[in-house]
Write a protein that holds these residues in place. Structure first.
Motif, mmCIF file in Angstrom:
data_model
loop_
_atom_site.group_PDB
_atom_site.id
_atom_site.type_symbol
_atom_site.label_atom_id
_atom_site.label_comp_id
_atom_site.label_asym_id
_atom_site.label_seq_id
_atom_site.Cartn_x
_atom_site.Cartn_y
_atom_site.Cartn_z
ATOM 1 N N PHE A 200 0.838 -1.197 0.000
ATOM 2 C CA PHE A 200 0.000 0.000 0.000
ATOM 3 C C PHE A 200 0.877 1.253 0.000
ATOM 4 C CE2 PHE A 200 -2.292 3.357 2.345
ATOM 5 C CZ PHE A 200 -3.403 3.507 1.520
ATOM 6 N N ALA A 201 1.941 1.232 0.821
ATOM 7 C CA ALA A 201 2.874 2.364 0.848
ATOM 8 C C ALA A 201 3.569 2.534 -0.499
ATOM 9 C CB ALA A 201 3.910 2.164 1.956
ATOM 10 N N ILE A 202 3.951 1.418 -1.109
ATOM 11 C CA ILE A 202 4.594 1.474 -2.428
ATOM 12 C C ILE A 202 3.648 2.103 -3.450
ATOM 13 C CG2 ILE A 202 5.360 0.008 -4.349
ATOM 14 C CD1 ILE A 202 6.552 -1.870 -2.152
ATOM 15 N N GLU A 203 2.382 1.726 -3.404
ATOM 16 C CA GLU A 203 1.406 2.287 -4.337
ATOM 17 C C GLU A 203 1.125 3.761 -4.056
ATOM 18 O OE1 GLU A 203 0.232 0.822 -7.122
ATOM 19 O OE2 GLU A 203 1.751 -0.650 -6.546
ATOM 20 N N THR A 206 3.975 5.568 -5.704
ATOM 21 C CA THR A 206 3.846 5.468 -7.158
ATOM 22 C C THR A 206 2.773 6.421 -7.679
ATOM 23 O OG1 THR A 206 4.522 3.137 -7.062
ATOM 24 C CG2 THR A 206 3.404 3.882 -9.065
ATOM 25 N N ALA A 207 1.625 6.459 -6.991
ATOM 26 C CA ALA A 207 0.545 7.354 -7.425
ATOM 27 C C ALA A 207 0.921 8.811 -7.214
ATOM 28 C CB ALA A 207 -0.729 7.011 -6.665
ATOM 29 N N ARG A 208 1.602 9.098 -6.122
ATOM 30 C CA ARG A 208 2.013 10.475 -5.854
ATOM 31 C C ARG A 208 3.031 10.936 -6.887
ATOM 32 N NH1 ARG A 208 0.085 15.110 -3.959
ATOM 33 N NH2 ARG A 208 1.690 16.378 -2.946
ATOM 34 N N ARG A 209 3.871 10.030 -7.323
ATOM 35 C CA ARG A 209 4.873 10.357 -8.343
ATOM 36 C C ARG A 209 4.206 10.791 -9.650
ATOM 37 N NH1 ARG A 209 8.473 5.823 -11.423
ATOM 38 N NH2 ARG A 209 9.993 7.183 -12.426
ATOM 39 N N ALA A 210 2.999 10.263 -9.899
ATOM 40 C CA ALA A 210 2.264 10.622 -11.116
ATOM 41 C C ALA A 210 1.616 12.000 -11.017
ATOM 42 C CB ALA A 210 1.209 9.566 -11.402
ATOM 43 N N PRO A 215 -6.172 12.799 -2.073
ATOM 44 C CA PRO A 215 -7.368 11.943 -2.102
ATOM 45 C C PRO A 215 -7.302 10.887 -3.200
ATOM 46 C CG PRO A 215 -7.995 14.227 -1.775
ATOM 47 C CD PRO A 215 -6.533 14.234 -2.111
ATOM 48 N N ARG A 216 -6.858 11.301 -4.394
ATOM 49 C CA ARG A 216 -6.742 10.340 -5.496
ATOM 50 C C ARG A 216 -5.604 9.351 -5.261
ATOM 51 N NH1 ARG A 216 -6.458 12.355 -11.374
ATOM 52 N NH2 ARG A 216 -6.686 10.090 -11.630
ATOM 53 N N VAL A 217 -4.545 9.811 -4.597
ATOM 54 C CA VAL A 217 -3.421 8.924 -4.283
ATOM 55 C C VAL A 217 -3.886 7.793 -3.374
ATOM 56 C CG1 VAL A 217 -1.277 8.787 -2.946
ATOM 57 C CG2 VAL A 217 -1.557 10.577 -4.663
ATOM 58 N N ARG A 296 9.872 4.498 -2.306
ATOM 59 C CA ARG A 296 8.822 3.504 -2.069
ATOM 60 C C ARG A 296 9.135 2.622 -0.862
ATOM 61 N NH1 ARG A 296 8.948 0.953 -7.924
ATOM 62 N NH2 ARG A 296 11.157 1.368 -7.453
ATOM 63 N N LEU A 297 10.375 2.145 -0.805
ATOM 64 C CA LEU A 297 10.747 1.292 0.327
ATOM 65 C C LEU A 297 10.825 2.095 1.614
ATOM 66 C CD1 LEU A 297 13.450 -1.113 -1.152
ATOM 67 C CD2 LEU A 297 10.959 -1.319 -1.130
#
Length: 517
Positions: A200-203, A206-210, A215-217, A296-297
């Protein structure tokens, strides 16, 4: 602020021998070394697990077990090693299977850690080897076998999750992790939980990087992890089980002790110095002093640590649930590190230092377990004098749980179940377990706790000592009293007890029954 990056460097610099696949395999195999000599690894809870495995395997063939036990298999999040041992029973006995499975778990955990580092950085950083001694962290030393196996699965699965995410193969990842997530939960719920928090933290990162808003993250990360949620439905359907045995909220002093004792074994100074070195490396990464942290890690490590702080110590009847997360969190933090230098000589020195640290920890661990096994075997000689099918009261003289060193005698009496099809007090009463025990005539000498005689000042029941235990045993319900790791000065002089075996710190007594009994 931590210096972090999610940039991959897929091609290791020339001469980076520590990044080669063959070297990663070789180093992972060295994690088996401490486990090779002991027939049974000297872990605190392992003897209780072996007893349960033996009952599961022989409940139909033993002429004794059916008098006291019943096995009712049901789907739960604590079955990993149980299922492995049951599957191997026609070929190997429970002790042999458990030893092989533990060796495989240690090697797979190390290999999984290195796979995570490679997936995050594109190569294995020389600092990654500092994380490998955490394989033998406190959860392993306590003998949490199902959890240990689940973590051995969790690290390679984290690497696989990241790899499939890198290729944007979302449908394939969903199809793969629907069954794998369920399998991980069946192995152990806490290992599944740690994995879910990490990915979940990795995702999130990843979403924040986009460039998405928070909220969407959070929504995107939750949606990505949805294939892992099947066990939640199962636990909710099993009403009452999921919440049973939740206790020990916010025990801050105990949590602080766990933070210092991640590598706790038998040598206080060495263990503390080792973990301080690891914390120092993480601090360097946070400050950007010679190391950067892969985002991410680093986020996964931080989120796991927050969960450790907030969760109770007991969940579903399993103790030290919060402590189990710490080695994973620290390992992910170490694996997130990569040196900022590109100087090959400096990188080589970091690799050598990490391998020296690993080698020293493994050498000391091998020596410690060899010495502990010798002491345990000295006590286990009593079993040769216990006839099959006997009913035994085991009483172990134990130091305080906060004492750094442990003699690992807490559940040693359970080996009479494994070797002699005996009944021995001290089995765990866990709601999710498949094992059921029926011995009303044994009174309070059935479940775990009745066998533990802690030193004064650290007893759960201040009045429960050897004298009280001997005074309250329902002697008609038992055949033997086994005093484990008990000095001679404490041995009883009771006409009902006839000494049949002894060593300097242990004795076995046959109970002399009256004719009316």
């Amino acid at each position: 602020m931590p210096r972090s990056t999610i940039t991959r460097q897929d091609a290791p610099p020339p001469g980076s021998w520590w990044s080669t696949p063959w070297f990663a395999v070789l180093i992972s195999l060295t994690l088996a070394v401490p486990l090779l000599r002991p027939a049974v690894a000297p872990l605190i809870d392992i003897y209780g697990h072996l007893a349960r495995f033996a009952i599961d395997a022989r409940i139909d063939s033993s002429p004794y077990f059916h008098q006291w036990f019943a096995v009712q298999w049901r789907l739960s999040g604590n079955l990993g090693m149980d299922l492995l041992v049951a599957a191997a029973e026609p070929l190997l006995d429970v002790v042999e299977t458990t030893k092989i499975a533990l060796i495989a778990a240690a090697v797979l955990t190390a290999a999984g850690m290195l796979a995570v580092a490679k997936e995050a950085h594109g190569r294995i950083p020389p600092s990654a080897f500092f994380a490998l001694p955490l394989t033998f962290g406190m959860p392993f030393q306590y003998g949490f076998l199902n959890y240990t196996l689940s973590i051995a699965f969790a690290f390679p699965l984290i690497a696989l999750w990241m790899r499939l995410g890198r290729g944007r193969r979302d449908r394939l990842r969903t199809a793969v992790f629907l069954p794998l997530g369920l399998l991980l939960w069946v192995t152990h719920v806490a290992g599944w939980g740690a994995f879910c928090v990490a990915v979940f933290a990795i995702e999130l990162v990843t979403a924040r990087r986009a460039g998405r808003g928070w909220p969407r993250v959070i929504w995107s990360a939750g949606l990505a992890c949805l294939p892992l949620a099947v066990p939640i439905v199962i636990m909710l359907a099993q009403s009452g089980t999921a919440s049973a045995g939740v206790a020990q909220w916010f025990s801050w002093l105990l949590k602080l002790f766990f933070v210092a004792a991640i590598l706790r074994d038998q040598h206080l100074g060495f263990d503390i110095a080792s973990v301080m070195l690891l914390y120092g490396l993480v601090l360097c990464g946070l400050r950007g002093a010679g190391f950067r942290m892969e985002a991410r890690l680093a986020c996964a490590a931080g989120l796991l640590f927050c969960v450790f702080l907030l969760m109770p110590g007991m969940v579903m009847g399993s103790s030290f649930t919060d402590m189990r997360l710490l080695p994973c969190a620290l390992a992910l933090a170490i694996l997130s590190l990569s040196p900022t230098t590109t100087n090959h000589r400096h990188l080589t020195m970091i690799a050598i230092a990490a391998l020296a640290f690993l080698g020293t920890r493994l050498a000391v661990q091998t020596f410690s377990w060899a010495r502990l096994e010798d002491r345990l075997q000295d006590q286990l000689a009593a079993i040769d004098h216990i006839p099959r099918g006997s009913r035994v009261v085991a009483l172990a003289d134990l130091p305080c749980e906060t004492q750094w060193t442990s003699r690992r005698m807490d559940h040693l009496g359970m080996m009479a179940i494994v070797r002699r099809d005996a009944f021995v007090n001290g089995l765990w009463d866990i709601p999710s377990s498949q094992l059921r025990i029926h011995r009303p005539e044994a009174g309070g000498f059935v479940y775990a706790g009745s066998q533990a005689l802690f030193a004064p000042g650290c007893r759960y029941d201040e009045g429960y000592d050897l004298q009280r235990a001997l005074a309250t045993i329902p002697y008609a319900a038992f055949d033997f009293v086994w005093l484990i790791d008990t000095p001679r000065v404490k041995w009883p002089t009771d006409a009902r007890l006839r000494l049949v075996w002894s060593t300097d710190r242990g004795a076995l007594y046959r109970i002399v029954h009256r004719a009316s009994e």
